[in-house]
Design a protein around this motif. Structure first.
Motif, PDB file in Angstrom:
ATOM      1  N   ASN A 295      -2.619   2.038  -4.435  1.00  0.00           N
ATOM      2  CA  ASN A 295      -2.224   3.442  -4.315  1.00  0.00           C
ATOM      3  C   ASN A 295      -3.310   4.201  -3.567  1.00  0.00           C
ATOM      4  O   ASN A 295      -4.382   4.447  -4.103  1.00  0.00           O
ATOM      5  CB  ASN A 295      -2.002   4.041  -5.708  1.00  0.00           C
ATOM      6  CG  ASN A 295      -0.957   3.284  -6.496  1.00  0.00           C
ATOM      7  OD1 ASN A 295       0.116   2.985  -5.987  1.00  0.00           O
ATOM      8  ND2 ASN A 295      -1.271   2.936  -7.743  1.00  0.00           N
ATOM      9  N   LEU A 296      -3.020   4.550  -2.319  1.00  0.00           N
ATOM     10  CA  LEU A 296      -3.984   5.206  -1.445  1.00  0.00           C
ATOM     11  C   LEU A 296      -3.561   6.662  -1.266  1.00  0.00           C
ATOM     12  O   LEU A 296      -2.680   6.972  -0.449  1.00  0.00           O
ATOM     13  CB  LEU A 296      -4.031   4.482  -0.090  1.00  0.00           C
ATOM     14  CG  LEU A 296      -5.000   5.033   0.955  1.00  0.00           C
ATOM     15  CD1 LEU A 296      -6.453   4.796   0.547  1.00  0.00           C
ATOM     16  CD2 LEU A 296      -4.719   4.394   2.325  1.00  0.00           C
ATOM     17  N   GLY A 297      -4.175   7.552  -2.025  1.00  0.00           N
ATOM     18  CA  GLY A 297      -3.780   8.949  -1.908  1.00  0.00           C
ATOM     19  C   GLY A 297      -4.335   9.799  -3.024  1.00  0.00           C
ATOM     20  O   GLY A 297      -5.248   9.399  -3.759  1.00  0.00           O
ATOM     21  N   GLY A 298      -3.741  10.986  -3.158  1.00  0.00           N
ATOM     22  CA  GLY A 298      -4.178  11.932  -4.161  1.00  0.00           C
ATOM     23  C   GLY A 298      -3.526  11.695  -5.513  1.00  0.00           C
ATOM     24  O   GLY A 298      -2.989  10.617  -5.796  1.00  0.00           O
ATOM     25  N   GLY A 299      -3.544  12.737  -6.351  1.00  0.00           N
ATOM     26  CA  GLY A 299      -3.057  12.599  -7.716  1.00  0.00           C
ATOM     27  C   GLY A 299      -1.597  12.219  -7.814  1.00  0.00           C
ATOM     28  O   GLY A 299      -1.203  11.462  -8.714  1.00  0.00           O
TER      29      GLY A 299
ATOM     30  N   CYS B 227      -6.046   8.247   6.387  1.00  0.00           N
ATOM     31  CA  CYS B 227      -6.837   7.378   5.501  1.00  0.00           C
ATOM     32  C   CYS B 227      -6.538   5.894   5.666  1.00  0.00           C
ATOM     33  O   CYS B 227      -7.429   5.055   5.509  1.00  0.00           O
ATOM     34  CB  CYS B 227      -6.602   7.763   4.038  1.00  0.00           C
ATOM     35  SG  CYS B 227      -6.961   9.501   3.660  1.00  0.00           S
ATOM     36  N   LEU B 228      -5.297   5.556   5.963  1.00  0.00           N
ATOM     37  CA  LEU B 228      -4.894   4.155   6.000  1.00  0.00           C
ATOM     38  C   LEU B 228      -5.664   3.329   7.039  1.00  0.00           C
ATOM     39  O   LEU B 228      -6.107   2.207   6.724  1.00  0.00           O
ATOM     40  CB  LEU B 228      -3.382   4.049   6.240  1.00  0.00           C
ATOM     41  CG  LEU B 228      -2.815   2.631   6.240  1.00  0.00           C
ATOM     42  CD1 LEU B 228      -2.988   1.973   4.878  1.00  0.00           C
ATOM     43  CD2 LEU B 228      -1.341   2.652   6.643  1.00  0.00           C
TER      44      LEU B 228
ATOM     45  N   VAL C  65       0.865  -1.177   0.000  1.00  0.00           N
ATOM     46  CA  VAL C  65       0.000   0.000   0.000  1.00  0.00           C
ATOM     47  C   VAL C  65       0.904   1.229   0.000  1.00  0.00           C
ATOM     48  O   VAL C  65       1.688   1.440   0.936  1.00  0.00           O
ATOM     49  CB  VAL C  65      -0.945   0.029   1.216  1.00  0.00           C
ATOM     50  CG1 VAL C  65      -1.855   1.251   1.150  1.00  0.00           C
ATOM     51  CG2 VAL C  65      -1.779  -1.254   1.278  1.00  0.00           C
ATOM     52  N   LEU C  66       0.806   2.020  -1.071  1.00  0.00           N
ATOM     53  CA  LEU C  66       1.603   3.237  -1.188  1.00  0.00           C
ATOM     54  C   LEU C  66       0.826   4.410  -0.628  1.00  0.00           C
ATOM     55  O   LEU C  66      -0.319   4.662  -1.024  1.00  0.00           O
ATOM     56  CB  LEU C  66       1.959   3.497  -2.662  1.00  0.00           C
ATOM     57  CG  LEU C  66       2.900   4.674  -2.921  1.00  0.00           C
ATOM     58  CD1 LEU C  66       4.290   4.393  -2.376  1.00  0.00           C
ATOM     59  CD2 LEU C  66       2.969   4.987  -4.426  1.00  0.00           C
ATOM     60  N   VAL C  67       1.449   5.137   0.308  1.00  0.00           N
ATOM     61  CA  VAL C  67       0.802   6.274   0.968  1.00  0.00           C
ATOM     62  C   VAL C  67       1.803   7.420   1.062  1.00  0.00           C
ATOM     63  O   VAL C  67       3.000   7.256   0.821  1.00  0.00           O
ATOM     64  CB  VAL C  67       0.326   5.904   2.394  1.00  0.00           C
ATOM     65  CG1 VAL C  67      -0.760   4.843   2.359  1.00  0.00           C
ATOM     66  CG2 VAL C  67       1.507   5.429   3.259  1.00  0.00           C
ATOM     67  N   ASP C  68       1.302   8.608   1.416  1.00  0.00           N
ATOM     68  CA  ASP C  68       2.189   9.673   1.879  1.00  0.00           C
ATOM     69  C   ASP C  68       1.918   9.886   3.363  1.00  0.00           C
ATOM     70  O   ASP C  68       1.092   9.167   3.961  1.00  0.00           O
ATOM     71  CB  ASP C  68       2.023  10.954   1.055  1.00  0.00           C
ATOM     72  CG  ASP C  68       0.618  11.551   1.135  1.00  0.00           C
ATOM     73  OD1 ASP C  68      -0.075  11.350   2.154  1.00  0.00           O
ATOM     74  OD2 ASP C  68       0.208  12.227   0.167  1.00  0.00           O
ATOM     75  N   GLU C  69       2.600  10.850   3.966  1.00  0.00           N
ATOM     76  CA  GLU C  69       2.460  11.010   5.421  1.00  0.00           C
ATOM     77  C   GLU C  69       1.026  11.390   5.809  1.00  0.00           C
ATOM     78  O   GLU C  69       0.559  11.055   6.920  1.00  0.00           O
ATOM     79  CB  GLU C  69       3.458  12.040   5.960  1.00  0.00           C
ATOM     80  CG  GLU C  69       3.187  13.492   5.587  1.00  0.00           C
ATOM     81  CD  GLU C  69       3.778  13.882   4.230  1.00  0.00           C
ATOM     82  OE1 GLU C  69       3.871  15.092   3.961  1.00  0.00           O
ATOM     83  OE2 GLU C  69       4.131  12.972   3.455  1.00  0.00           O
ATOM     84  N   ASN C  70       0.308  12.055   4.920  1.00  0.00           N
ATOM     85  CA  ASN C  70      -1.060  12.467   5.240  1.00  0.00           C
ATOM     86  C   ASN C  70      -2.035  11.299   5.149  1.00  0.00           C
ATOM     87  O   ASN C  70      -2.853  11.081   6.052  1.00  0.00           O
ATOM     88  CB  ASN C  70      -1.495  13.588   4.286  1.00  0.00           C
ATOM     89  CG  ASN C  70      -0.648  14.834   4.449  1.00  0.00           C
ATOM     90  OD1 ASN C  70      -0.416  15.301   5.555  1.00  0.00           O
ATOM     91  ND2 ASN C  70      -0.163  15.379   3.337  1.00  0.00           N
TER      92      ASN C  70
END
Length: 355
Positions: A96-100, A45-46, A35-40
């Motif tokens: 891919n869990l996140g924005g653009g 969301c995770l 699962v690819l995320v950023d810190e936000n």
């Protein structure tokens, strides 16, 4: 409607998306799930996302830094190395869990690791729900030049869940409105009427607008997956919008613009060019300007800024044979492709924006 079928992918809305994902996971013998995320999205969301997933397959979380400035080959290399170190193979799955930025770079990383592993997009911003995660465009930036490297690959599915909108700051929510406005402008007067005064809409109304906006984009992609004709209409406002976004990304005295802010400016400029060249209604142009200014603050551009923005236009990925190609409108829903525009006309459009 809870489901749209794209060329090689399925788009699900709400809870049914997780049901379909869990069925997909149970029917496919994945070796590991990344699962690819950023810190936000890692923080906000995770936990919710993982609570919806039913699988005995090992799940590994990979975090990258948020923001367009990190949509680079260096970030890709870091994730590719992480995938290798965590024993990723051709039977791995990436979610891919996140924005653009996450869906763009995550789709590209998945499409190239081991010559391609399967991936799923779960967009968490309004912008990625209605635009970035749908249609199969993946990619990264080269320096301040947007989306110069990438591939077309739709992935297995997209899950659009309005729950994630509750995690967004106001500016991130508003950033997605620009693409919704664009979809309406290239489609019909009825769609434009539906989305005007969008920031005043209720969440229920916004969910209907999201569905309609995704449907518009998906219909275009179904007809022209590789951007040979109709799909170019999705670039309305993007030729100058991307150049402005790139310029502000690296200029030390300019604010870094969210994608929607830059595309909002680009749509005003493209609207004015449409007015100059194809008699697009001045009243409708003023409606576009009013709508954009209700969402985003005006940005000051000097004559020197305009020169440098014009220089960036030559790198736009939509160009061909050395020609800078614009998508313009003769009316709402009536588009003209591959229009050449002079620097003087661009200067006049900026004057309209500034005044």
């Amino acid at each position: 409607m809870q489901h749209l079928k794209s060329n090689n992918s399925d788009i699900y809305f709400g809870e049914i998306g997780y049901q379909k994902l869990n069925t997909f996971l149970s029917k496919n013998p994945f070796s590991i799930i990344f699962v690819l995320v950023d810190e936000n999205t890692h923080e906000h969301c995770l936990p919710y996302f993982l609570s919806q997933i039913e699988t005995k397959v090992t799940i590994e979380i990979i975090e990258i830094e948020s923001g367009e400035i990190h949509k680079t080959i260096e970030t890709c290399a870091g994730v590719w190395n992480a995938l290798s170190e965590l024993n990723g193979d051709r039977k791995s799955l990436m979610i891919n869990l996140g924005g653009g930025v996450i869906t763009d770079i995550g789709g590209f990383i998945a499409s190239t690791f081991k010559r391609g592993i399967e991936f799923v997009n779960v967009p968490t911003t309004l912008l990625s729900m209605v635009d970035a995660s749908v249609g199969g465009k993946t990619g990264i930036d080269l320096g301040n030049l947007k989306n110069q490297v990438g591939v077309f690959n739709e992935g297995e599915m997209v899950i659009v869940d309005s729950y994630y909108l509750n995690t967004l700051a106001k500016d991130q929510l508003f950033s997605g409105y620009a693409e919704i406005l664009k979809h309406a402008l290239i489609t019909s007067n009825d769609d434009w009427k539906m989305v005007k005064n969008i920031k005043e809409k209720s969440l229920e109304a916004l969910e209907d607008i999201i569905l309609r906006s995704v449907t518009i984009k998906n219909d275009v992609v179904l007809e022209d997956a590789r951007e040979n004709g109709l799909r170019k209409t999705l670039n309305f406002g993007h030729t100058l919008g991307h150049a402005i976004e790139s310029y502000c990304l690296t200029h030390p005295e300019k604010p870094i613009l969210l994608h929607g802010e830059a595309i909002g400016i680009g749509m005003i400029l493209a609207g004015h060019l449409s007015h100059q060249l194809f008699d697009f209604s001045l009243d409708k142009l003023k409606e576009i300007k009013k709508e954009v200014f209700s969402l985003y603050s005006k940005v000051d551009f000097s004559d020197e800024d305009l020169d440098k923005i014009n220089q960036l236009l030559i790198h736009d990925k939509k160009n061909s044979f050395g020609n800078i190609n614009f998508v313009l409108l003769s009316d709402i829903g009536k588009h003209i492709l591959d229009v050449s525009v002079s620097n003087d006309q661009i200067t006049e459009a900026f004057a309209f924006y500034r005044n």
